[in-house]
Design a protein around this motif. Structure first.
Motif, short mmCIF file in Angstrom:
data_model
loop_
_atom_site.label_atom_id
_atom_site.label_comp_id
_atom_site.label_asym_id
_atom_site.label_seq_id
_atom_site.Cartn_x
_atom_site.Cartn_y
_atom_site.Cartn_z
N LEU A 31 1.02 -1.30 0.14
CA LEU A 31 -0.02 0.10 -0.08
C LEU A 31 0.96 1.04 0.10
O LEU A 31 0.66 2.06 -0.78
CB LEU A 31 -0.99 0.24 1.15
CG LEU A 31 -1.79 1.25 1.35
CD1 LEU A 31 -2.91 1.15 0.17
CD2 LEU A 31 -2.55 1.04 2.72
N ALA A 32 1.94 1.29 0.90
CA ALA A 32 2.80 2.52 0.87
C ALA A 32 3.53 2.50 -0.33
O ALA A 32 3.91 3.71 -0.76
CB ALA A 32 4.02 2.44 2.21
N SER A 33 3.92 1.56 -0.81
CA SER A 33 4.83 1.63 -2.31
C SER A 33 3.96 1.95 -3.39
O SER A 33 4.41 2.72 -4.13
CB SER A 33 5.24 0.01 -2.70
OG SER A 33 6.35 0.25 -3.70
N ILE A 93 10.12 3.86 6.99
CA ILE A 93 9.04 4.62 6.33
C ILE A 93 8.31 5.66 6.99
O ILE A 93 8.11 6.73 6.57
CB ILE A 93 7.79 3.40 6.25
CG1 ILE A 93 8.26 2.48 5.33
CG2 ILE A 93 6.50 4.10 5.89
CD1 ILE A 93 7.14 1.11 5.44
N GLY A 94 8.48 5.65 8.47
CA GLY A 94 7.80 6.63 9.15
C GLY A 94 8.40 7.80 9.42
O GLY A 94 8.02 9.07 9.77
N VAL A 185 3.62 7.61 8.19
CA VAL A 185 3.73 7.29 9.83
C VAL A 185 2.56 6.52 10.17
O VAL A 185 2.79 5.64 10.96
CB VAL A 185 3.41 8.67 10.22
CG1 VAL A 185 3.30 8.54 11.86
CG2 VAL A 185 4.91 9.66 10.16
N THR A 186 1.52 6.55 9.32
CA THR A 186 0.38 5.61 9.69
C THR A 186 0.61 4.23 9.28
O THR A 186 0.38 3.22 10.06
CB THR A 186 -0.93 6.05 9.03
OG1 THR A 186 -1.16 7.49 9.66
CG2 THR A 186 -2.16 5.21 9.44
N MET A 187 1.23 3.91 8.00
CA MET A 187 1.69 2.81 7.66
C MET A 187 2.87 2.11 8.79
O MET A 187 2.97 0.84 8.90
CB MET A 187 2.27 2.83 6.39
CG MET A 187 1.23 3.25 5.30
SD MET A 187 -0.04 1.91 5.11
CE MET A 187 -1.31 2.83 6.01
N LEU A 189 3.11 2.81 11.77
CA LEU A 189 2.45 2.35 13.05
C LEU A 189 1.59 1.09 12.88
O LEU A 189 1.65 0.27 13.65
CB LEU A 189 1.35 3.58 13.62
CG LEU A 189 2.08 4.94 14.01
CD1 LEU A 189 1.02 5.92 14.34
CD2 LEU A 189 2.88 4.56 15.46
N LEU A 190 1.06 0.75 11.69
CA LEU A 190 0.35 -0.43 11.35
C LEU A 190 1.39 -1.55 11.28
O LEU A 190 1.20 -2.92 11.88
CB LEU A 190 -0.40 -0.08 9.96
CG LEU A 190 -1.62 0.77 10.21
CD1 LEU A 190 -2.18 0.87 8.70
CD2 LEU A 190 -2.84 0.05 10.98
N LEU A 191 2.38 -1.36 10.89
CA LEU A 191 3.46 -2.42 10.81
C LEU A 191 3.89 -2.70 12.35
O LEU A 191 3.87 -3.88 12.54
CB LEU A 191 4.80 -1.91 10.07
CG LEU A 191 4.93 -2.15 8.62
CD1 LEU A 191 6.41 -1.59 8.12
CD2 LEU A 191 4.91 -3.48 8.56
N ILE A 192 3.89 -1.78 13.02
CA ILE A 192 4.49 -2.08 14.40
C ILE A 192 3.44 -2.80 15.16
O ILE A 192 3.40 -3.94 15.80
CB ILE A 192 4.65 -0.70 15.32
CG1 ILE A 192 6.11 -0.05 14.64
CG2 ILE A 192 4.93 -1.20 16.72
CD1 ILE A 192 6.39 1.34 15.28
N LEU A 193 1.88 -2.36 15.04
CA LEU A 193 0.79 -2.99 15.36
C LEU A 193 0.77 -4.62 15.07
O LEU A 193 0.34 -5.37 15.73
CB LEU A 193 -0.49 -2.32 15.22
CG LEU A 193 -0.65 -0.92 15.86
CD1 LEU A 193 -2.05 -0.40 15.47
CD2 LEU A 193 -0.80 -1.27 17.47
N SER A 194 1.05 -4.76 13.91
CA SER A 194 1.08 -6.37 13.29
C SER A 194 2.02 -6.98 13.96
O SER A 194 1.93 -8.39 13.98
CB SER A 194 1.45 -6.28 11.73
OG SER A 194 2.81 -5.85 11.49
N LEU A 195 2.94 -6.48 14.67
CA LEU A 195 3.93 -7.28 15.36
C LEU A 195 3.34 -7.77 16.87
O LEU A 195 4.15 -8.68 17.48
CB LEU A 195 5.52 -6.66 15.59
CG LEU A 195 6.15 -6.29 14.46
CD1 LEU A 195 7.29 -5.69 14.85
CD2 LEU A 195 6.63 -7.80 14.12
#
Length: 205
Positions: A31-33, A93-94, A185-187, A189-195
């Protein structure tokens, strides 16, 4: 395929659909890419994910899964490496207006990088280990993994492509650099939440 394999095929297809279309590290980065680089430049990233997951499935089917059962510490080390690398990707990314490589040049993830990333992608490991132990598309363990790898490509490739395409659709709404920065930044944070599930499991070991 024999009759047993055909009876299990719908379950395998549904599993591949649900696991590849739902949010996770791969889809978040696609999505970010799509937003930052457009669809054409994201195609190698898409193909790398698809092939990387298939290779991972084959590796588990031909013995890697049994190795983790015998030496669980290896899987714990892999999980820790996954956390560290995904935190690095989230930071990369962030902390910028667009996605940057370690050399500072802006570019999307390459085919080889995307394929290699699956080896430390916790969701990819969850997908292939679950598929290998619960979905039998053949009486032979290795052949079952081969068929499931094909299913992941046929079903998963269109699903992950949708995430990149959705990112492309968002580009016109994120033409402002400040909006793009907020999106990245939102992307991150979503990556971090997926962990979260992975970190929680590591802390209980």
């Amino acid at each position: 395929m024999n009759l047993i394999a055909l009876s299990a095929l719908p379950a395998g297809m549904l599993f591949a659909f649900v696991t590849t279309i739902t949010p996770g590290p791969n889809n978040t980065m696609l999505l970010a890419s799509g937003v930052n680089f457009g669809f054409r430049r994201t195609v190698p990233h898409i193909l790398g994910i698809s092939l990387g997951c298939a290779i991972l499935m084959l590796s588990v089917g031909f013995g890697l899964g049994q190795a983790f059962e015998r030496l669980p510490i290896l899987y714990t080390v892999l999980e820790a490496a996954s956390v560290a690398y995904l935190l690095y990707l989230a930071w990369r990314i962030g902390t910028s207006g667009d996605v940057k490589t370690s050399g500072g040049k802006t570019r999307p993830m390459t085919f080889v990088e995307a394929a290699a990333f699956q080896w430390i992608n916790p969701k990819a490991w969850m997908m292939v280990l679950t598929a290998a132990t619960t979905i039998r598309l053949s009486a032979d363990y290795g052949q079952s993994a081969m068929w499931m790898a094909v299913v992941f490509i046929v079903i998963g490739l269109p699903c992950i492509t949708m995430w990149a395409a959705f990112g492309v659709g968002l580009r016109r709404f994120l033409s402002n650099r400040r909006a793009l920065r907020a999106f990245n930044v939102t992307m991150a944070l979503l990556l971090i939440l997926s962990l979260y599930p992975l970190v929680a499991r590591l802390l209980t070991h």
